[in-house]
Design an enzyme around this catalytic site. Structure first.
Site: not given
Ligand code: NAD
Length: 359
Positions: A125, A192, A225, A249
């Site tokens: 972002y 991740k 995940d 987000d």
């Protein structure tokens, strides 16, 4: 004690109505406020030619605290979102998004009580992007491909994922400080790092380092995940979740959905020198000016502001009064009714009256 000086940005669309309801409820808590009403959004644009006037930014800088209604982002005018501009101008690096079940609000899950802390300034972002086929992307790709490790196709578009040690440190510290100040037991870092070894690896490494300074708060980490699956299956195992911008987000909206969605989801954007609290919903232009919008998300954003001011008692009273009125199900706006029947629903200001009576 002196009154708190607060910059109040009513915003546009349904903003002024939910902001007025919130101001009345917060005033009724007995905590003293002086409200400095500031222009931002479409009305400000018509009056001054600016969506986010400098005077509004100055007011928040001076007071250190803002309470903001939603603001319409004009499409196709080249203006960047006022919400994004505020976060950048004031370096509001932490996005605080609690998700707590309220009895009487329709949702699939029960007894959810989670807090998402999303990093607000870095990651994909940060706005470092290169479009396909441009000379700029050609220069970047040439440098990457010359490195010899991996060859990126020359027609690729590129977004840079940027994670810094300092950006990671301050957001994780914020999560632990929030946990401590609000009686929370555990912080989980979400990442991740198994795939993005350098960027998310850095975030995880710093989180592990910061956690050592908070032995009173439990710490663990989850791959994003797996985190999503666990939230669906065993949400009760989690408490405060801290994560980089993009995962934040997505996961914060996931959690908002678990507790009933937009109408009841508050938020805060916090920096070293200023904090701005706002509902996550938008300006809902079709409802504007009709006294039908649900004020709860903005009211709970006001309660978050009270917690930030260390007015925990008043915050609990506001949250308790909101929950009581929703649980009774009589003086609530149409979206909180099972039949969504507007003719039987309370208006925005009537719901605020009922909440004031329940304080
Ligand atoms: P929205 O949140 O305004 O509306 C989505 C849906 O939820 C609509 O059906 C709306 O009627 C309903 N809704 C939202 N808040 C409600 C409330 N308090 N009570 C009852 N119903 C409510 O999202 P959108 O339509 O995508 O966006 C409208 C405008 O708001 C856009 O210009 C967008 O850029 C802006 N926006 C601003 C913010 C912000 O200021 N933080 C956030 C999101 C969107």
């Amino acid at each position: 004690m002196a009154n708190y000086q607060i910059s109040l940005l009513p915003g546009d669309g349904i903003g002024p109505e939910v902001a007025e309801a919130t101001r009345r409820v917060l005033d009724a808590t007995g905590v003293g406020f002086d409200w400095e009403v500031c222009a931002a959004g479409l009305d400000a644009f018509e009056a001054t030619g600016e969506l986010l006037p400098e005077a509004t930014l100055d007011s928040i800088r001076r007071n250190g605290i803002g309470l903001k209604g939603p603001i319409t982002t004009p499409i196709g005018t080249g203006f960047r979102s006022v919400n994004v501009a505020l976060r950048q101008e004031l370096d509001l690096y932490a996005n605080l998004r609690p998700g707590k079940t309220i009895t009487g609000v329709q949702s699939t899950f029960e007894d959810i009580d989670l807090v998402i802390v999303r990093e607000n300034t870095e990651d994909t972002y940060a706005g470092v992007e290169f479009d396909t086929g441009t000379p700029e992307v050609a220069a970047v790709l040439a440098a990457i491909n010359a490195n010899g490790k991996k060859q990126v196709p020359l027609d690729a578009a590129i977004t840079i994922k940027m994670i810094t040690p300092e950006g990671s440190r301050r957001i994780v510290k914020y999560a632990f400080e929030y946990a401590r100040a609000n009686g929370r037991k555990k912080v989980t870092a979400v990442h991740k790092a198994n795939i993005m070894k350098f960027t998310d690896g850095l975030f995880l490494h710093i989180a592990q380092e910061v956690a050592k300074d908070y032995p009173d708060i439990e710490f663990d980490d989850r791959i994003v995940d797996n985190m999503c699956m666990q939230l669906m299956q065993k949400p009760e195992l989690y408490d405060v979740l801290v994560m980089p911008n993009l995962y934040g987000d997505i996961v914060s909206d996931l959690v908002a959905g678990m507790v009933g969605g937009l109408g009841v989801a508050p938020g805060g954007n916090i920096g070293a020198n200023a904090a701005v609290f706002e509902p996550i919903h938008g300006s809902a232009p079709t409802h504007a000016g009709k006294n039908v919008a649900n004020p709860v998300a903005m009211l709970l954003s006001g309660a978050l502001m009270l917690r930030h001011l260390n007015e925990q008692d008043a915050a609990e009273r506001v949250e308790g009064a909101v929950a009581e009125v929703i649980a009774k199900g009589e003086q609530v706006t149409y979206d909180l009714r099972a039949d969504r029947d507007q003719s039987k629903a309370a208006g925005t200001s009537e719901m605020a009256d009922a909440i004031i009576a329940a304080l």
